[in-house]
Design a protein around this motif. Structure first.
Motif, PDB file in Angstrom:
ATOM      1  N   GLU A   1      35.838   0.318 -35.535  1.00 19.04           N
ATOM      2  CA  GLU A   1      35.671  -0.511 -34.350  1.00 19.04           C
ATOM      3  C   GLU A   1      35.741   0.407 -33.132  1.00 19.04           C
ATOM      4  OE1 GLU A   1      38.592  -3.860 -33.945  1.00 19.04           O
ATOM      5  OE2 GLU A   1      38.899  -2.898 -32.001  1.00 19.04           O
ATOM      6  N   CYS A   2      34.753   0.288 -32.239  1.00 21.66           N
ATOM      7  CA  CYS A   2      34.730   1.132 -31.043  1.00 21.66           C
ATOM      8  C   CYS A   2      35.910   0.750 -30.125  1.00 21.66           C
ATOM      9  CB  CYS A   2      33.412   0.940 -30.304  1.00 21.66           C
ATOM     10  SG  CYS A   2      33.399   1.707 -28.666  1.00 21.66           S
ATOM     11  N   PRO A   3      36.719   1.719 -29.733  1.00 24.56           N
ATOM     12  CA  PRO A   3      37.879   1.384 -28.893  1.00 24.56           C
ATOM     13  C   PRO A   3      37.467   0.979 -27.475  1.00 24.56           C
ATOM     14  CG  PRO A   3      37.763   3.758 -29.258  1.00 24.56           C
ATOM     15  CD  PRO A   3      36.634   3.145 -30.034  1.00 24.56           C
ATOM     16  N   ASN A   4      36.218   1.242 -27.127  1.00 23.14           N
ATOM     17  CA  ASN A   4      35.733   0.937 -25.781  1.00 23.14           C
ATOM     18  C   ASN A   4      35.161  -0.479 -25.685  1.00 23.14           C
ATOM     19  OD1 ASN A   4      35.103   1.542 -23.095  1.00 23.14           O
ATOM     20  ND2 ASN A   4      33.033   2.176 -23.666  1.00 23.14           N
ATOM     21  N   CYS A   5      34.121  -0.775 -26.527  1.00 24.34           N
ATOM     22  CA  CYS A   5      33.477  -2.098 -26.440  1.00 24.34           C
ATOM     23  C   CYS A   5      33.949  -3.025 -27.559  1.00 24.34           C
ATOM     24  CB  CYS A   5      31.960  -1.932 -26.500  1.00 24.34           C
ATOM     25  SG  CYS A   5      31.342  -1.367 -28.099  1.00 24.34           S
ATOM     26  N   HIS A   6      34.773  -2.527 -28.470  1.00 27.32           N
ATOM     27  CA  HIS A   6      35.308  -3.291 -29.601  1.00 27.32           C
ATOM     28  C   HIS A   6      34.229  -3.750 -30.580  1.00 27.32           C
ATOM     29  CE1 HIS A   6      39.120  -3.049 -27.617  1.00 27.32           C
ATOM     30  NE2 HIS A   6      38.598  -3.573 -26.533  1.00 27.32           N
TER      31      HIS A   6
ATOM     32  N   TYR B   1      30.811   7.463 -33.960  1.00 30.92           N
ATOM     33  CA  TYR B   1      29.971   7.408 -32.762  1.00 30.92           C
ATOM     34  C   TYR B   1      29.595   5.957 -32.515  1.00 30.92           C
ATOM     35  CZ  TYR B   1      25.968   8.360 -29.678  1.00 30.92           C
ATOM     36  OH  TYR B   1      25.100   8.404 -28.623  1.00 30.92           O
ATOM     37  N   CYS B   2      29.751   5.498 -31.270  1.00 33.66           N
ATOM     38  CA  CYS B   2      29.345   4.134 -30.946  1.00 33.66           C
ATOM     39  C   CYS B   2      27.912   4.157 -30.417  1.00 33.66           C
ATOM     40  CB  CYS B   2      30.276   3.508 -29.904  1.00 33.66           C
ATOM     41  SG  CYS B   2      29.728   1.834 -29.448  1.00 33.66           S
ATOM     42  N   ASN B   3      27.019   3.450 -31.106  1.00 34.95           N
ATOM     43  CA  ASN B   3      25.608   3.429 -30.706  1.00 34.95           C
ATOM     44  C   ASN B   3      25.392   2.672 -29.405  1.00 34.95           C
ATOM     45  OD1 ASN B   3      24.529   4.882 -32.972  1.00 34.95           O
ATOM     46  ND2 ASN B   3      24.921   3.055 -34.207  1.00 34.95           N
ATOM     47  N   ASP B   4      26.295   1.736 -29.088  1.00 34.60           N
ATOM     48  CA  ASP B   4      26.150   0.970 -27.847  1.00 34.60           C
ATOM     49  C   ASP B   4      26.703   1.742 -26.657  1.00 34.60           C
ATOM     50  OD1 ASP B   4      24.916  -1.111 -29.161  1.00 34.60           O
ATOM     51  OD2 ASP B   4      26.819  -2.104 -29.636  1.00 34.60           O
ATOM     52  N   CYS B   5      27.891   2.304 -26.799  1.00 29.76           N
ATOM     53  CA  CYS B   5      28.492   3.070 -25.688  1.00 29.76           C
ATOM     54  C   CYS B   5      27.963   4.502 -25.652  1.00 29.76           C
ATOM     55  CB  CYS B   5      30.012   3.102 -25.817  1.00 29.76           C
ATOM     56  SG  CYS B   5      30.776   1.481 -25.843  1.00 29.76           S
ATOM     57  N   ARG B   6      27.283   4.905 -26.699  1.00 26.05           N
ATOM     58  CA  ARG B   6      26.759   6.268 -26.808  1.00 26.05           C
ATOM     59  C   ARG B   6      27.844   7.306 -26.594  1.00 26.05           C
ATOM     60  NH1 ARG B   6      21.096   6.408 -26.499  1.00 26.05           N
ATOM     61  NH2 ARG B   6      20.245   4.311 -26.377  1.00 26.05           N
TER      62      ARG B   6
HETATM   63 ZN    ZN Z   1      31.311   0.966 -28.014  1.00 35.10          ZN
END
Ligand code: ZN
Lengths: 249, 171
Positions: free
Chosen positions: B132-137, B157-162
């Motif tokens: 789980e991305c810690p930024n956008c969850h 790697y988060c594909n949404d937050c890059r």
């Molecule tokens: Zn993210």
């Protein structure tokens, strides 16, 4: 040798020697990420060997430090696969792939060993070994489907390494008792599971898998017969140990 | 504290646990050893007042275990416990499901993605790739390497937050 000691020495020595080989990649990895991966796996494997030597200690064998750093090659029970020098990255990766699939399956089986202290350690180690297998799969698939040159190199490594990998499953005189006492499912059973497991991954690459069971395995390691590469490695490990006996593994 | 240490009554177990809440992971200062799940047992000897603490490593090769042991001893001795014995074993092997909810929150505070709860699910290799991305969850993420800065961390790697982020590995 007592079947429990026999099995534990083989497990521990494999982990110790491959752990030291993996640590030789420190600073030499093709990319930083791989440098860290091999160092981490080295740290895991040395930790695993220490746990296994501690089980031996509890059974009356010498202290882990003594066992790890003062024996000579003929007293080691590792398979020859783990003692080979790190060579080029494609060999180290192939060895890691072939060895860690066997190791993951081995410790999954040992999680139900009739020897409870070993089962406890195995239940811990199998979770960690999943990451080793995952890492190996990722890179085998990546390089095994890359350029023609990469595929050719990986194929050569695979052909060279497979006979040594079969030596992982060399049986000792204690094998029958190891199986009948419920210590472990046995090397033949493990080899079957391993072949299935590596074949699934290799099928997703451009690599050709030879008829593995028709190859001549490189045996002897379990009986203390080793390549010329083991003793110099042991000497080096012992030297570091003599300089600072309190150093971490 | 002083009154307890001076009395001849052994200190209660709940008090020991409370003190141990203040002992943090040497590598992740937001999480206590209790919330990390590595404290598997605490016993107080009714006669001598000696406290025995059972620790288990997150990863077998974890270099922080010696520090954890030392920190537990120091913390309890500082509170006036007459004697402390710390045992490290794998009798109860650590799994990431032993992290408490407060522990997961503490990991997030340290910008580490907490591991997914495994529960009764099949813990196969696919599981290791989930984070789980810690930024956008979100979970539109991919595993970059299972071996991060320490044995217990993977890099995703988060594909949404890059952007890359670290995860406390499920195990
Ligand atoms: Zn993210």
């Amino acid at each position: 040798m007592n079947p429990t000691l026999d099995l534990l020495y083989r497990l521990a020595d494999d982990q110790l020697i491959l752990g030291h080989r993996n640590s030789e990649w420190n600073g030499l990895g093709p990319i930083l990420e791989e440098d860290i991966a091999f160092s981490s796996m080295a740290q895991d494997k040395l930790g695993h060997s220490l746990q296994l030597y501690s089980l031996l200690r509890a059974l009356g064998e010498a202290e882990p430090d003594t066992v790890a750093f003062t024996r000579n090659a003929p007293q080691f029970h590792c398979c020859q696969l783990v003692e080979l020098p790190i060579g080029e990255y494609d060999f180290s990766l192939t060895r890691h792939f072939l060895f860690d699939h066997a190791e993951l399956l081995r410790f999954e089986a040992l999680a139900t060993s009739s020897y409870e202290p070993l089962a406890q350690v195995a239940r811990k180690l199998r979770g960690e070994l999943k990451y080793h297998a995952l890492h190996a799969n990722t890179w085998m698939k990546r390089l095994g489907t890359a350029t023609d040159e990469a595929i050719e190199r990986m194929q050569r490594s695979l052909d060279f390494t497979l006979p040594y990998a079969l030596g992982i499953f060399e049986k000792t005189d204690a094998e029958a008792e190891i199986i009948s006492s419920g210590l472990f499912v046995g090397e033949d059973e493990l080899r079957g599971r391993w072949l299935e497991s590596i074949s699934k991954v290799l099928a997703q690459t451009a690599l050709e898998v030879p008829d593995v069971l028709a190859l001549t395995p490189v045996m002897g390691g379990r009986y203390g017969q080793h390549t010329e590469h083991l003793q110099p490695l042991l000497d080096e490990m012992a030297e570091v140990f003599r300089l600072d006996p309190t150093a971490d593994w | 504290m002083l009154t307890e240490a001076n009395s001849h009554q052994p200190i209660g177990k709940s008090q020991i646990l409370e003190w141990l809440q203040a002992v943090k992971d040497p590598e992740i200062p937001t999480i206590s050893l209790i919330d990390l799940g590595v404290v598997r047992g605490v016993e107080v000897d009714a006669v001598t007042g000696k406290v025995s603490v059972h620790l288990t490593p997150t990863f077998a090769g974890c270099p922080a275990m010696d520090y954890m042991k030392r920190d537990v001893e120091r913390a309890l001795l500082a509170h006036g416990v007459p004697a402390v014995e710390v045992e490290i074993s794998m009798r109860e092997a650590w799994t990431s499901d032993m992290l408490t909810e407060a522990g997961r929150q503490a990991l997030r505070q340290h910008k580490l993605s907490p591991p997914p709860v495994i529960g009764n699910q099949v813990f196969d290799l696919d599981f290791l790739e989930y984070a789980e991305c810690p930024n956008c969850h979100g979970n539109n993420t991919e595993l970059r390497t299972p071996f991060g800065a320490t044995l217990c961390r993977a890099v995703h790697y988060c594909n949404d937050c890059r952007q890359l982020f670290e995860q406390f590995k499920p195990v």
